[in-house]
Design a protein around this motif. Sequence first.
Motif, mmCIF file in Angstrom:
data_model
loop_
_atom_site.group_PDB
_atom_site.id
_atom_site.type_symbol
_atom_site.label_atom_id
_atom_site.label_comp_id
_atom_site.label_asym_id
_atom_site.label_seq_id
_atom_site.Cartn_x
_atom_site.Cartn_y
_atom_site.Cartn_z
ATOM 1 N N ASP A 1 0.851 -1.186 0.000
ATOM 2 C CA ASP A 1 0.000 0.000 0.000
ATOM 3 C C ASP A 1 0.894 1.246 0.000
ATOM 4 O OD1 ASP A 1 0.930 0.256 2.664
ATOM 5 O OD2 ASP A 1 -0.895 -0.603 3.497
ATOM 6 N N ASP A 2 0.295 2.406 0.147
ATOM 7 C CA ASP A 2 1.065 3.659 0.122
ATOM 8 C C ASP A 2 2.143 3.696 1.195
ATOM 9 O OD1 ASP A 2 -0.474 4.566 -1.998
ATOM 10 O OD2 ASP A 2 -1.761 5.841 -0.764
ATOM 11 N N SER A 3 1.861 3.111 2.358
ATOM 12 C CA SER A 3 2.873 3.116 3.419
ATOM 13 C C SER A 3 4.093 2.304 3.003
ATOM 14 C CB SER A 3 2.297 2.574 4.734
ATOM 15 O OG SER A 3 2.095 1.170 4.666
ATOM 16 N N GLY A 4 3.880 1.253 2.229
ATOM 17 C CA GLY A 4 4.992 0.446 1.732
ATOM 18 C C GLY A 4 5.886 1.228 0.785
ATOM 19 N N ILE A 5 5.272 1.996 -0.097
ATOM 20 C CA ILE A 5 6.056 2.825 -1.025
ATOM 21 C C ILE A 5 6.836 3.880 -0.243
ATOM 22 C CG2 ILE A 5 5.923 4.458 -2.956
ATOM 23 C CD1 ILE A 5 5.455 1.492 -3.742
ATOM 24 N N ALA A 6 6.215 4.463 0.770
ATOM 25 C CA ALA A 6 6.907 5.456 1.601
ATOM 26 C C ALA A 6 8.078 4.813 2.349
ATOM 27 C CB ALA A 6 5.928 6.098 2.591
ATOM 28 N N THR A 7 7.883 3.613 2.864
ATOM 29 C CA THR A 7 8.965 2.894 3.551
ATOM 30 C C THR A 7 10.113 2.627 2.596
ATOM 31 O OG1 THR A 7 7.421 1.857 5.097
ATOM 32 C CG2 THR A 7 9.540 0.749 4.767
ATOM 33 N N LEU A 8 9.794 2.179 1.390
ATOM 34 C CA LEU A 8 10.819 1.909 0.380
ATOM 35 C C LEU A 8 11.566 3.182 0.012
ATOM 36 C CD1 LEU A 8 12.289 0.138 -1.670
ATOM 37 C CD2 LEU A 8 10.312 0.434 -3.208
ATOM 38 N N ALA A 9 10.847 4.257 -0.219
ATOM 39 C CA ALA A 9 11.489 5.529 -0.580
ATOM 40 C C ALA A 9 12.436 5.993 0.523
ATOM 41 C CB ALA A 9 10.433 6.595 -0.862
ATOM 42 N N ALA A 10 12.016 5.853 1.762
ATOM 43 C CA ALA A 10 12.877 6.250 2.885
ATOM 44 C C ALA A 10 14.133 5.384 2.943
ATOM 45 C CB ALA A 10 12.101 6.161 4.200
ATOM 46 N N GLN A 11 13.981 4.084 2.706
ATOM 47 C CA GLN A 11 15.140 3.185 2.718
ATOM 48 C C GLN A 11 16.106 3.534 1.586
ATOM 49 O OE1 GLN A 11 15.717 0.633 5.024
ATOM 50 N NE2 GLN A 11 17.733 0.529 4.089
ATOM 51 N N LEU A 12 15.574 3.812 0.407
ATOM 52 C CA LEU A 12 16.426 4.156 -0.733
ATOM 53 C C LEU A 12 17.178 5.461 -0.510
ATOM 54 C CD1 LEU A 12 13.965 3.186 -3.585
ATOM 55 C CD2 LEU A 12 16.116 2.010 -3.019
ATOM 56 N N ALA A 13 16.616 6.349 0.294
ATOM 57 C CA ALA A 13 17.260 7.641 0.566
ATOM 58 C C ALA A 13 18.423 7.505 1.551
ATOM 59 C CB ALA A 13 16.221 8.629 1.109
ATOM 60 N N ARG A 14 18.509 6.372 2.245
ATOM 61 C CA ARG A 14 19.552 6.185 3.255
ATOM 62 C C ARG A 14 20.945 6.117 2.663
ATOM 63 N NH1 ARG A 14 19.508 1.366 5.863
ATOM 64 N NH2 ARG A 14 21.051 2.195 7.285
ATOM 65 N N LEU A 15 21.109 5.442 1.523
ATOM 66 C CA LEU A 15 22.426 5.330 0.897
ATOM 67 C C LEU A 15 22.276 4.940 -0.554
ATOM 68 C CD1 LEU A 15 23.858 2.036 0.930
ATOM 69 C CD2 LEU A 15 22.952 2.447 3.174
ATOM 70 N N ASP A 16 23.384 4.980 -1.269
ATOM 71 C CA ASP A 16 23.385 4.616 -2.683
ATOM 72 C C ASP A 16 23.568 3.110 -2.801
ATOM 73 O OD1 ASP A 16 23.084 7.228 -3.614
ATOM 74 O OD2 ASP A 16 25.242 7.592 -3.558
ATOM 75 N N TYR A 17 22.554 2.442 -3.314
ATOM 76 C CA TYR A 17 22.623 0.995 -3.480
ATOM 77 C C TYR A 17 23.210 0.652 -4.842
ATOM 78 C CZ TYR A 17 19.930 0.383 0.745
ATOM 79 O OH TYR A 17 19.522 0.393 2.054
ATOM 80 N N ASP A 18 23.989 -0.437 -4.866
ATOM 81 C CA ASP A 18 24.536 -0.944 -6.123
ATOM 82 C C ASP A 18 23.538 -1.838 -6.842
ATOM 83 O OD1 ASP A 18 27.352 0.074 -5.915
ATOM 84 O OD2 ASP A 18 27.235 -1.065 -4.043
ATOM 85 N N CYS A 19 22.699 -2.495 -6.057
ATOM 86 C CA CYS A 19 21.705 -3.402 -6.633
ATOM 87 C C CYS A 19 20.503 -3.473 -5.709
ATOM 88 C CB CYS A 19 22.309 -4.799 -6.813
ATOM 89 S SG CYS A 19 21.230 -5.976 -7.676
#
Length: 129
Positions: A56-74
């Motif tokens: 749901d929308d909360s899941g997308i928000a959780t994902l966006a916050a996690q992606l903002a933490r650092l630069d992922y290679d994969c």
Amino acid sequence: MTHVLFVGQKPDTVDFSDPSLPPGFDAEKIQAGIDIAEKTMTERGWDGDICMIAPDDSGIATLAAQLARLDYDCVVIGGGLRIPPNGLLFFERVVNAIHQGAPKAAIAFNTRPQDTAEAVARWVGERHR
């Protein structure tokens, strides 16, 4: 260090009555696979993060916050987010959130949580961009 994110659906939010899921599949089996994924990423020397989200929308928000933490290679997207046909729109939202939040990261797909490290290995070290 290689930074990897495994994103999947929270096991307790999965609709196990969905006929597209394997018979006998349950939250405990999913969690066991997630635990194996985390262990195998660590064994390969990767900084592996696990991000289980609600569909749901909360899941997308959780994902966006996690992606903002650092630069992922994969970023590996688990089957629970992409296999059930009724989840197609949410899967697209996940892919677009990753594309926006980690534009340089490779996106990989596992066939089950246990082969998450193999999915990453196809892309880490080799840049197919």
